[in-house]
Design an enzyme around this catalytic site. Sequence first.
Site, PDB file in Angstrom:
ATOM      1  N   LYS A   1      -7.636  -6.158  14.014  1.00 23.96           N
ATOM      2  CA  LYS A   1      -7.710  -5.202  12.965  1.00 23.96           C
ATOM      3  C   LYS A   1      -6.540  -4.298  13.293  1.00 23.96           C
ATOM      4  CE  LYS A   1     -12.419  -5.573  11.523  1.00 23.96           C
ATOM      5  NZ  LYS A   1     -12.989  -6.288  12.789  1.00 23.96           N
TER       6      LYS A   1
ATOM      7  N   ARG B   1     -23.712 -12.445  15.408  1.00 28.32           N
ATOM      8  CA  ARG B   1     -25.031 -12.484  15.927  1.00 28.32           C
ATOM      9  C   ARG B   1     -26.110 -13.396  15.707  1.00 28.32           C
ATOM     10  NH1 ARG B   1     -25.166  -6.039  14.823  1.00 28.32           N
ATOM     11  NH2 ARG B   1     -23.796  -7.056  13.085  1.00 28.32           N
TER      12      ARG B   1
ATOM     13  N   LYS C   1     -13.730 -16.433  17.172  1.00 26.76           N
ATOM     14  CA  LYS C   1     -13.068 -15.192  16.930  1.00 26.76           C
ATOM     15  C   LYS C   1     -13.170 -14.134  18.314  1.00 26.76           C
ATOM     16  CE  LYS C   1     -14.930 -11.915  14.311  1.00 26.76           C
ATOM     17  NZ  LYS C   1     -14.533 -10.602  14.998  1.00 26.76           N
TER      18      LYS C   1
ATOM     19  N   ASP D   1      -1.796   0.993  12.379  1.00 26.28           N
ATOM     20  CA  ASP D   1      -0.758   1.966  13.264  1.00 26.28           C
ATOM     21  C   ASP D   1       0.499   2.094  12.191  1.00 26.28           C
ATOM     22  OD1 ASP D   1       0.325   3.208  15.448  1.00 26.28           O
ATOM     23  OD2 ASP D   1      -0.973   2.321  16.833  1.00 26.28           O
TER      24      ASP D   1
ATOM     25  N   ASP E   1      -9.033 -10.910  16.215  1.00 26.76           N
ATOM     26  CA  ASP E   1      -9.796 -10.182  15.209  1.00 26.76           C
ATOM     27  C   ASP E   1      -9.416  -8.545  15.876  1.00 26.76           C
ATOM     28  OD1 ASP E   1     -11.141  -8.544  13.398  1.00 26.76           O
ATOM     29  OD2 ASP E   1     -12.888  -9.177  13.970  1.00 26.76           O
TER      30      ASP E   1
ATOM     31  N   THR F   1     -17.474  -4.695   5.857  1.00 22.96           N
ATOM     32  CA  THR F   1     -18.489  -5.219   5.422  1.00 22.96           C
ATOM     33  C   THR F   1     -19.931  -4.157   5.881  1.00 22.96           C
ATOM     34  OG1 THR F   1     -18.658  -6.765   6.908  1.00 22.96           O
ATOM     35  CG2 THR F   1     -18.195  -7.439   4.943  1.00 22.96           C
TER      36      THR F   1
HETATM   37  O1  C5P Z   1     -22.737 -10.086  14.130  1.00 18.87           O
HETATM   38  P1  C5P Z   1     -22.099 -10.197  13.049  1.00 18.87           P
HETATM   39  O2  C5P Z   1     -22.300 -11.696  12.267  1.00 18.87           O
HETATM   40  O3  C5P Z   1     -22.434  -8.970  12.125  1.00 18.87           O
HETATM   41  O4  C5P Z   1     -20.664 -10.193  13.379  1.00 18.87           O
HETATM   42  C1  C5P Z   1     -19.571  -9.865  12.416  1.00 18.87           C
HETATM   43  C2  C5P Z   1     -18.285 -10.151  12.926  1.00 18.87           C
HETATM   44  O5  C5P Z   1     -17.140  -9.804  12.012  1.00 18.87           O
HETATM   45  C3  C5P Z   1     -17.950  -9.012  14.078  1.00 18.87           C
HETATM   46  O6  C5P Z   1     -17.001  -9.379  14.884  1.00 18.87           O
HETATM   47  C4  C5P Z   1     -17.137  -7.850  13.245  1.00 18.87           C
HETATM   48  O7  C5P Z   1     -16.258  -7.134  14.117  1.00 18.87           O
HETATM   49  C5  C5P Z   1     -16.442  -8.725  12.133  1.00 18.87           C
HETATM   50  N1  C5P Z   1     -15.974  -8.194  11.017  1.00 18.87           N
HETATM   51  C6  C5P Z   1     -16.662  -7.430  10.092  1.00 18.87           C
HETATM   52  N2  C5P Z   1     -16.273  -6.934   9.069  1.00 18.87           N
HETATM   53  C7  C5P Z   1     -15.170  -6.962   8.790  1.00 18.87           C
HETATM   54  C8  C5P Z   1     -14.041  -7.661   9.605  1.00 18.87           C
HETATM   55  C9  C5P Z   1     -14.727  -8.152  10.940  1.00 18.87           C
HETATM   56  O8  C5P Z   1     -18.122  -7.377  10.340  1.00 18.87           O
HETATM   57  N3  C5P Z   1     -14.483  -6.441   7.660  1.00 18.87           N
END
Ligand code: C5P
Length: 237
Positions: free
Chosen positions: A64, A212, A35, A67, A62, A121
């Site tokens: 998102k 992460r 991603k 607009d 990603d 989330t």
């Molecule tokens: O580091 P972590 O596992 O929290 O990363 C989650 C990834 O998913 C990030 O790149 C974040 O931008 C993405 N994301 C998210 N919630 C969403 C959509 C995408 O955490 N609703």
Amino acid sequence: MADEGGNLIVALDFPGAADAMALAQQLDPATVRLKVGKQLFTAAGPDLVRSLQDLGFEIFLDLKFHDIPNTVAQAVRSAAELGVWMVNVHASGGARMMQAAREALSDCTHQPLLIAVTVLTSMTREDLAELNWEAEPLDRVCELATLAQQSGMDGVVCSAAEASVLKRHHGGEFLMVTPGIRQASDAVGDQRRVATPSDAIAAGATHIVVGRSITASPNPAETVLDILASMSPPAVS
Ligand code: C5P
């Protein structure tokens, strides 16, 4: 739903191309997808996406998009021309915006999967209340997922807790891409509605997004293998 490239998506949340390529070179395009989000795309752009594709990876772009309908439609077209596997928009951009995005892909030779973000989330009920949305995240997610499906989206981004509810309402083909994934030993960080990889898959997630837990691991390739093993159904003896 397991498919070629796998249902684990590794979020390359890095400041630049060098870090992203270094991690990608340790991973296997047959088992994970990658991603590219706002941080990395803003720094490294479409060239980096092409370099990752040249390594054999399918890319979830990603960004998102949220607009006016015409702008989102053209942005989604550009993503299709870049050849990405999946691209997303915010469902809260509304039905007309999502329909315009769907329509824009109709005559593209390569059509990426088009999904919609419901409620981030990282957001809690209190965060929604600040926006004057007096609702539980789950209720808001359900409303936005229904709107997304009616507007022609292939699926949604949602938390694992919501996937189990959405699965009942939206049937087997509707994709549920689930970030907010943490292994039991991980720090939660800024995420709020979190689940382990196996719980997310058990709840009905079709794909999980892990950032992460992998990018901050001392041995990312090994962490990927651990996560993939934890997602597989136990062998029947
Ligand atoms: O580091 P972590 O596992 O929290 O990363 C989650 C990834 O998913 C990030 O790149 C974040 O931008 C993405 N994301 C998210 N919630 C969403 C959509 C995408 O955490 N609703």
